[in-house]
Design an enzyme around this catalytic site. Structure first.
Site, short mmCIF file in Angstrom:
data_model
loop_
_atom_site.label_atom_id
_atom_site.label_comp_id
_atom_site.label_asym_id
_atom_site.label_seq_id
_atom_site.Cartn_x
_atom_site.Cartn_y
_atom_site.Cartn_z
N HIS A 108 0.86 -1.16 0.00
CA HIS A 108 0.00 0.00 0.00
C HIS A 108 0.91 1.22 0.00
CE1 HIS A 108 -3.88 -2.10 1.61
NE2 HIS A 108 -3.85 -2.06 0.28
N ASP A 146 1.25 4.14 1.41
CA ASP A 146 1.81 4.80 2.58
C ASP A 146 2.94 3.99 3.21
OD1 ASP A 146 -0.41 3.07 3.12
OD2 ASP A 146 -0.50 3.80 5.18
N ASP A 149 -0.05 -2.99 9.30
CA ASP A 149 -1.47 -3.11 9.03
C ASP A 149 -1.99 -4.54 9.18
OD1 ASP A 149 -0.61 -0.63 8.31
OD2 ASP A 149 -1.86 -0.50 6.52
#
EC number: 3.1.26.11
Length: 302
Positions: free
Chosen positions: A65, A67, A204
């Site tokens: 992802h 970020d 995450d």
């Protein structure tokens, strides 16, 4: 002089804010420099932190992802621009190979540094002190554990009593036993076990078996805390932890210190201590609330 510390280069989540850059975490551990999840702007944050590309030995991406990985392109080019003389190992989920290739060759540059791509196709040891653990996110994601090997600590008084000194100490350490004029000295008689230090990096994910295994008895656990407790349903839906989840992860895995990071832009910067308060309800160890450019030393050995 060796350093053992974590430098927070960015602590935001999906969207950077005026106060928080995209992710970026530099672990300095003696001669190793491990950069986790270089998000957009990591190069500039390194400059502010006094960190250089030359100190990097590993790049570790939990998942692709933006970020957590958009800064990879610039960092890879920076290795060559600065002429980093040693190989830099790069770990990332194998399922994201296409994204890695795009980032690595996103623009033209003269590649001089030696980057060693090491895609992760299965959890386990990655070589050296690093291991990878599967996390539960919306795409393939791995947590990283940096574990120093256990060792021993020599006891000066016991060595003196046994008449062992100078080069004889090194021989005893190498052989495990030493014959002296007064008898046989065993290594265990003049030393005590010394546990290696452990740093765990859990980004995450929902709470899952891989996260607990990665964080097991960590001296410092870096854990995402994207949402506060009131938004637990939202956190679970998008594969994230709340501050309470992060506290539970630290408590149940036996971690010593917890660093909360990866905060959603929905929460005011001035209310960051509320994350600590929520985590502290379930974890009684020291809790750090990440702010960009914080330097967090590893706690003393157990």
């Amino acid at each position: 002089m060796s350093r053992r510390e974590l430098v927070v280069l960015g602590s935001a989540s999906q969207t950077p804010t005026r106060h928080r850059n995209h992710n970026g975490y530099l672990l300095r551990f003696d001669t190793d420099g491990i950069l986790f999840d270089p998000g957009e702007g990591t190069q500039r944050q390194m400059m502010y932190a006094g960190a250089t590309a030359s100190e990097l030995t590993h790049l570790c991406v939990t998942h692709f992802h933006g970020d957590h990985s958009l800064g990879l392109a610039g960092l890879i080019q920076r290795l060559s621009l600065d002429g980093v003389p040693h190989p830099v190992r790069c770990h990332y989920p194998a399922s994201g190979q296409e994204y890695f290739d795009r980032l690595r060759h996103s623009t033209s540059f003269h590649e001089r540094a030696e980057l060693v791509p090491l895609p992760i196709s299965a959890p386990g040891p990655l070589g050296g002190a690093l291991s990878a653990y599967p996390l539960e996110h919306r795409i393939d994601c791995f947590g990283y554990r940096y574990a120093e090997p256990d060792g021993i600590r020599m006891l000066p008084d016991a060595l003196a009593s046994a008449g062992v000194q100078g080069p004889a100490v090194r021989k005893l350490q190498a052989d495990g036993v030493l014959e002296t004029a007064t008898g046989v000295v065993r290594l265990e008689d003049v030393s005590v076990p010394r546990r290696g230090q452990v740093v765990a990096f859990v980004m995450d994910t929902r709470l899952c078996a891989g996260a607990f295994a990665c964080a097991r008895e960590a001296d410092l656990l870096i854990a995402e805390s994207t949402f506060r407790a009131d938004d637990a349903d939202l956190a679970y839906r998008y594969g994230h932890l709340t501050s309470t989840d992060a506290g539970r992860l630290a408590a149940e895995s036996g971690a010593r210190e917890l660093l909360l990071t990866h905060f959603s832009q929905r929460y005011p910067y001035e209310e960051a201590d509320r994350f600590r308060d929520e985590a502290a309800k379930v974890f009684d160890g020291e809790i750090h609330v990440a702010r960009d450019l914080d330097v967090v030393p590893l706690p003393p050995r157990r």
